[in-house]
Design a protein around this motif. Sequence first.
Motif, PDB file in Angstrom:
ATOM      1  N   SER A 101       0.833  -1.212   0.000  1.00 15.53           N
ATOM      2  CA  SER A 101       0.000   0.000   0.000  1.00 15.53           C
ATOM      3  C   SER A 101       0.862   1.254   0.000  1.00 15.53           C
ATOM      4  O   SER A 101       0.514   2.258  -0.634  1.00 15.53           O
ATOM      5  N   ALA A 102       1.999   1.223   0.678  1.00 12.04           N
ATOM      6  CA  ALA A 102       2.903   2.379   0.691  1.00 12.04           C
ATOM      7  C   ALA A 102       3.440   2.656  -0.705  1.00 12.04           C
ATOM      8  O   ALA A 102       3.594   3.816  -1.113  1.00 12.04           O
ATOM      9  N   MET A 103       3.722   1.599  -1.462  1.00 11.76           N
ATOM     10  CA  MET A 103       4.212   1.776  -2.828  1.00 11.76           C
ATOM     11  C   MET A 103       3.147   2.443  -3.699  1.00 11.76           C
ATOM     12  O   MET A 103       3.453   3.316  -4.520  1.00 11.76           O
ATOM     13  N   SER A 104       1.896   2.071  -3.508  1.00 10.19           N
ATOM     14  CA  SER A 104       0.811   2.681  -4.285  1.00 10.19           C
ATOM     15  C   SER A 104       0.643   4.150  -3.932  1.00 10.19           C
ATOM     16  O   SER A 104       0.422   4.993  -4.806  1.00 10.19           O
ATOM     17  N   VAL A 105       0.766   4.478  -2.639  1.00  5.76           N
ATOM     18  CA  VAL A 105       0.657   5.879  -2.217  1.00  5.76           C
ATOM     19  C   VAL A 105       1.785   6.709  -2.828  1.00  5.76           C
ATOM     20  O   VAL A 105       1.579   7.850  -3.247  1.00  5.76           O
ATOM     21  N   VAL A 106       2.987   6.135  -2.902  1.00  9.33           N
ATOM     22  CA  VAL A 106       4.117   6.853  -3.486  1.00  9.33           C
ATOM     23  C   VAL A 106       3.869   7.132  -4.964  1.00  9.33           C
ATOM     24  O   VAL A 106       4.201   8.215  -5.460  1.00  9.33           O
ATOM     25  N   TRP A 107       3.267   6.178  -5.689  1.00  8.83           N
ATOM     26  CA  TRP A 107       2.923   6.432  -7.096  1.00  8.83           C
ATOM     27  C   TRP A 107       2.026   7.661  -7.191  1.00  8.83           C
ATOM     28  O   TRP A 107       2.209   8.528  -8.038  1.00  8.83           O
ATOM     29  N   PHE A 108       1.043   7.722  -6.309  1.00 10.10           N
ATOM     30  CA  PHE A 108       0.122   8.855  -6.312  1.00 10.10           C
ATOM     31  C   PHE A 108       0.859  10.166  -6.014  1.00 10.10           C
ATOM     32  O   PHE A 108       0.656  11.188  -6.671  1.00 10.10           O
ATOM     33  N   MET A 109       1.746  10.133  -5.031  1.00  6.52           N
ATOM     34  CA  MET A 109       2.467  11.341  -4.634  1.00  6.52           C
ATOM     35  C   MET A 109       3.371  11.837  -5.766  1.00  6.52           C
ATOM     36  O   MET A 109       3.426  13.041  -6.052  1.00  6.52           O
ATOM     37  N   LEU A 110       4.070  10.917  -6.423  1.00  9.89           N
ATOM     38  CA  LEU A 110       4.959  11.313  -7.515  1.00  9.89           C
ATOM     39  C   LEU A 110       4.162  11.836  -8.705  1.00  9.89           C
ATOM     40  O   LEU A 110       4.601  12.765  -9.396  1.00  9.89           O
ATOM     41  N   HIS A 111       3.024  11.236  -8.952  1.00 12.85           N
ATOM     42  CA  HIS A 111       2.144  11.728 -10.018  1.00 12.85           C
ATOM     43  C   HIS A 111       1.728  13.169  -9.722  1.00 12.85           C
ATOM     44  O   HIS A 111       1.678  14.021 -10.615  1.00 12.85           O
ATOM     45  N   GLN A 112       1.470  13.477  -8.453  1.00 14.47           N
ATOM     46  CA  GLN A 112       1.064  14.821  -8.052  1.00 14.47           C
ATOM     47  C   GLN A 112       2.214  15.818  -8.139  1.00 14.47           C
ATOM     48  O   GLN A 112       2.046  16.951  -8.571  1.00 14.47           O
ATOM     49  N   GLN A 113       3.406  15.386  -7.717  1.00 12.89           N
ATOM     50  CA  GLN A 113       4.497  16.322  -7.480  1.00 12.89           C
ATOM     51  C   GLN A 113       5.346  16.663  -8.700  1.00 12.89           C
ATOM     52  O   GLN A 113       5.717  17.817  -8.896  1.00 12.89           O
ATOM     53  N   LEU A 114       5.710  15.667  -9.478  1.00 10.02           N
ATOM     54  CA  LEU A 114       6.838  15.829 -10.391  1.00 10.02           C
ATOM     55  C   LEU A 114       6.530  16.607 -11.662  1.00 10.02           C
ATOM     56  O   LEU A 114       7.427  17.144 -12.300  1.00 10.02           O
ATOM     57  N   GLY A 115       5.280  16.657 -12.047  1.00 15.54           N
ATOM     58  CA  GLY A 115       4.959  17.372 -13.276  1.00 15.54           C
ATOM     59  C   GLY A 115       5.364  16.619 -14.533  1.00 15.54           C
ATOM     60  O   GLY A 115       5.437  17.204 -15.612  1.00 15.54           O
ATOM     61  N   LEU A 116       5.650  15.315 -14.408  1.00 10.35           N
ATOM     62  CA  LEU A 116       5.976  14.497 -15.575  1.00 10.35           C
ATOM     63  C   LEU A 116       4.686  13.997 -16.223  1.00 10.35           C
ATOM     64  O   LEU A 116       3.598  14.121 -15.651  1.00 10.35           O
ATOM     65  N   ARG A 117       4.817  13.410 -17.398  1.00 13.12           N
ATOM     66  CA  ARG A 117       3.642  12.878 -18.091  1.00 13.12           C
ATOM     67  C   ARG A 117       3.326  11.486 -17.537  1.00 13.12           C
ATOM     68  O   ARG A 117       3.693  10.466 -18.124  1.00 13.12           O
ATOM     69  N   THR A 118       2.672  11.468 -16.390  1.00 13.15           N
ATOM     70  CA  THR A 118       2.371  10.209 -15.718  1.00 13.15           C
ATOM     71  C   THR A 118       0.866   9.947 -15.697  1.00 13.15           C
ATOM     72  O   THR A 118       0.065  10.879 -15.628  1.00 13.15           O
ATOM     73  N   CYS A 119       0.522   8.658 -15.751  1.00 14.61           N
ATOM     74  CA  CYS A 119      -0.861   8.214 -15.563  1.00 14.61           C
ATOM     75  C   CYS A 119      -0.859   7.130 -14.498  1.00 14.61           C
ATOM     76  O   CYS A 119       0.119   6.382 -14.354  1.00 14.61           O
ATOM     77  N   LEU A 120      -1.946   7.038 -13.769  1.00 13.17           N
ATOM     78  CA  LEU A 120      -2.086   6.022 -12.725  1.00 13.17           C
ATOM     79  C   LEU A 120      -2.965   4.902 -13.273  1.00 13.17           C
ATOM     80  O   LEU A 120      -4.136   5.113 -13.605  1.00 13.17           O
TER      81      LEU A 120
END
Length: 488
Positions: free
Chosen positions: A120-139
């Motif tokens: 679950s921590a790994m999934s939360v980190v995906w969400f946080m990086l998607h929010q923060q980095l400004g890269l072209r990411t999709c969840l």
Amino acid sequence: MQPKVVISWWAPLSDFEREKKRSQINKFGPNYELHQYFFSESEGYEKHIILCSKAQENTAFEFLLNTLRRDFPGHQIEGRYMGLNEEEIIDFAPIKAKVEPVLFEHRDYQIDLFFSPGTSAMSVVWFMLHQQLGLRTCLLQTTKSQDSPQQQPRRKFLNIERATELGSFILKEGRSRQEMSRSQLPEDHVLLSPALERVYNQAFKVAQAERGTIIIQGASGSGKELLAQFIHNKSPRSKQPFIAVNCAAFSDSLLESRLFGHAKGSFTGASQEHKGYFEQANKGSIFLDEIGDISPQMQQTLLRVLQSGEIAPIGQQIRKVDVRIIVATNQDLVQLCQEGKFRWDLYYRLAIAELELPSLDEQGQAAKELYLKHFVDKKQQLYCRQKPIQFEKKAYKELLSYRFPGNIRELESLVERFYVLGLEEVTRQDFPKRLHLMQQLFLDSLRLEDVKAQHIKMVYERMQGNQTATARVLGVAINTIRKYLDLS
């Protein structure tokens, strides 16, 4: 179609079927079904990166990779060992620090972050990086085929709007959450122009990762070292050393000795052992300024350090170091690479994240006014003056039109000059001669009126401010001189 990459964690409890005497791949597991149903040529995926929490080669993980490669021969599958221990796989900070560089490495791709495998921590980190980095990411998330009446998994992209506020998430010790505020900015940049605020916004996000090299580009005096210090201070390494080195100040042999150290007696003049800057900065950050000026030999040496994480002090054994490298230059590294003066492979190693500081002139007149007031107030306190200096109207207007090739540093030095001279009101005659000369060089406009005004100002300066003499030399009326010099 834009190239795409999907990144996921392996899931030992889902990717394998456990039996009493043997293990085999679970063909209903998330990573297997991703390739079976969704990793098609039409999707545009170039590769699938599967992350393993282990620090070294793991038999089960290699078995998963080999099985996927065998069953899906046209698919590019890459495994990465992330080096997380049992406690860290449920802790946000170490997970984030490990995976963020992987995302920056693929910043030119559309990145699908696969939610389904992992803790679950790994999934939360995906969400946080998607929010923060400004890269072209999709969840990306999938259901199990076994749970579907059609016996096929369903895929869903999570539509989560990115946060717009500065620093939505910051990981601190004890897993606390804190919003970035302007009070956390460097002292000299408490008042940020919009252009610099955008750069510091990006830098703040980059700082949250423990690893990942950074290139800061900007003209001399634009604040590159200040930005590097800011990144270190806001990173998980903030309690460890930050060491700044001006690479252009040393010869090759001396720079190598300073960076990596040497043993006593290893060369003429080595009267005692020296611990290099890399070793002194271990667990912290090192800032290498003027990186574009280092020789091809030093480029090769630095590349080897980046690739291996090891340094070789002169006359001593190779040793491991853990240092985040931030470099800066006022040169165009891409152009240097094209000219064969800088190594492409070193550039790619350094350019995990790139930040560019705009010149003071590029920030606009409002920024100049902002920093001018800031430095006037700052120097007033420094020199214990009861009142801040004032500017004559014409002097203030000309000062704001000046392009400041030395950027913020030049503006600060100029304001300090006025205080050192004990001025109460600054006139155009108080400006240093170089400012008048540089004004003439920086004429950008080709409009006839602007060219005439600039020429009249130049002659006026040569006539030492004598309006009558200026009018006589130019063959025009004094009223014309006053009009173009705004002396009416």
